[in-house]
Enzyme design. Structure first.
Site, short mmCIF file in Angstrom:
data_model
loop_
_atom_site.label_atom_id
_atom_site.label_comp_id
_atom_site.label_asym_id
_atom_site.label_seq_id
_atom_site.Cartn_x
_atom_site.Cartn_y
_atom_site.Cartn_z
N ASP A 101 -11.66 -2.55 1.52
CA ASP A 101 -12.30 -2.26 0.25
C ASP A 101 -13.24 -3.38 -0.21
O ASP A 101 -14.34 -3.51 0.29
CB ASP A 101 -11.21 -1.96 -0.80
N HIS A 154 -7.14 5.24 -2.27
CA HIS A 154 -6.22 4.65 -3.24
C HIS A 154 -5.07 5.61 -3.56
O HIS A 154 -3.94 5.35 -3.19
CB HIS A 154 -6.92 4.19 -4.53
#
Length: 457
Positions: A325, A274
């Site tokens: 994810d 991220h």
């Protein structure tokens, strides 16, 4: 050479550009042994690919069990809904799923990912224990379910057992609804070694730290010390939410990425997942270490995380990769598209990722610049080494459906641009992993049964 090891493509993406008449030979190790362009006709013994060939990408961040939660958190049942309320609901699935259900979900997911342009998945694996929090008799039971699911459908897999010790910076232990996640350094290393010991085709292991909030500094340093001399990848969630950044500053006096850099932990094995909320100095600090960054545009949009500083990361030397994810999308092209579209919305500009320098010295194609960066970065994040259609890289490729309505008739020079931004519905005709064409079984019935057991009919 045989028809099984020699391929010929009418056109292929080689070293950042389309090449005509490309001959590809697969070695006994499943890697490219020869890549030769401008071969006008296929040799008699070659398998002729039915479309243009493109290197497949490595999906650098996955929580497979969360595929069982996709579409089930898109209603607001409180006055305020954010990442943290989504997480609490997601834990409900994490507390119920069995090894058998996980394998069915993962098989379905990995088949979808193979169809979506990915040939390898990096599994950030923290779902270890029985629902009551007690270890299974075989502590690698859940990891085995993932590995067997990948082997069954033909997906390459890197499993990262996760260090997960506490619920937050100020907490001593995990919350009760995190009880299946509990690990210490020794268990993480045992799980890594177990996966490597299975010697399953195209399955390997590294390690991960869940986040700075979920692992004590001493434990992170102890894990790093234990990994000295090990080449496997090391991943960590970092700076995904501003609340995490604020809590880290309150606890340590530093922002999360800066803390990692200051502690001397980072090197080329590390992948920061991220890294949404960073400052320019942090980007420079990461670039100086050789560590990579894994961006997950679909999930980051779905969870309201925010926009990363893509221009800053692109301007640095930092390796970049993509992950699906939580799997709200399973398409590599959609992740590439939203990586760029998010920046267009944020900056109110177009072609943000294209090289700002003047052509021909620069890369004017947004799709080409992004694809090349995440191709190399994803391979590094998965621990695969070389990437693309080049000697020594694993022989993974996609055969395009050149007749898809969205890309048919597009000039050859703009094919990759159209592939990413014209949103073809059936872009790929074939997927090859380690020199073998993969055709996953139909996984829908078992997945539907697992979903019914988890959520009720």
């Amino acid at each position: 050479m045989t028809a099984q090891t020699l391929l010929w493509a009418p056109r292929a993406w080689v070293r950042g550009a389309w090449a005509q008449g490309v001959l590809l030979r697969v070695g006994a190790d499943g890697c490219w042994a020869e890549v030769k362009s401008h071969v006008p006709l296929p040799p008699p013994e070659a398998t002729v690919l039915p479309g243009s060939a493109l290197p497949a990408l490595a999906n650098a961040h996955s929580h497979a069990f969360q595929r069982a939660f996709v579409g089930l958190a898109e209603r607001r049942d409180t006055a305020h809904d954010d990442f943290w309320s989504w997480r609490d609901r997601m834990y409900g699935v994490a507390l119920r799923i069995t090894p058998e259900q996980l394998q069915a979900v993962a098989r379905h997911l990995y088949a979808e990912l193979l169809a979506g342009g990915w040939s390898h998945t990096v599994e950030f694996h923290y779902l270890h224990h029985q629902p009551d929090g007690q270890p299974y008799a075989d502590e690698a039971t859940m990891a085995r379910a993932l590995a067997e699911a990948a082997a069954d459908v033909g997906m390459g897999l890197t499993i990262l057992p996760v260090l997960y010790e506490r619920a937050g910076f100020a907490a001593d232990t995990l919350r009760d609804d995190q009880r299946r996640f509990a690990t210490r350094t020794e268990r993480v290393l045992r799980l890594r070694d177990a996966v490597r010991g299975w010697a399953l085709p195209n399955v390997d292991a590294g390690v991960a730290v869940h986040s700075l909030r979920a692992a004590r500094p001493a434990s992170i340093h102890a894990l790093a010390q234990a990994l000295r001399g090990d080449a496997g990848p090391i991943h960590m969630h970092v700076a995904e939410q501003m609340a995490e950044v604020s809590d880290c500053i309150a606890a340590t006096g530093r922002r999360p990425v800066q803390w990692l850099a200051d502690e001397g932990l980072l090197d080329a094995r590390w992948q920061l997942v991220h890294a949404t909320h960073t400052e320019p100095g942090e980007i420079a600090a990461v670039a100086a270490t050789g560590a990579g960054v894994v961006i997950c545009p679909g999930t980051e949009a779905n969870l309201g995380d925010g926009f990363c500083d893509l221009p800053g990361w692109l301007a640095s030397t930092t390796p970049l990769s993509l992950g699906t994810d939580s799997h709200v999308t399973r398409s590599a092209l959609e992740e590439l598209r939203w990586l760029e579209y998010g920046q267009r919305l944020r900056l109110q500009r177009r072609n943000v990722a294209a090289d700002a320098a003047v052509p021909p010295a620069a890369e004017p194609s947004t799709a080409a610049r992004l694809f090349e960066r995440v191709l190399a970065g994803g391979s590094a994040a998965a621990g695969l080494g070389r990437a693309g259609l080049r000697v020594g890289a694993r022989a993974d490729l996609l055969v395009l459906n050149d007749e898809d309505a969205a890309i048919v008739g597009v000039p050859a020079s703009h094919c990759l641009d159209a592939l990413v931004f014209a949103a073809p519905t059936q872009p790929f005709a074939q997927t090859w992993v380690a020199g073998r064409r993969v055709s996953p079984p139909d996984t829908r019935a078992a997945f539907a049964a697992a979903m019914a057991a988890l959520h009720g009919r």
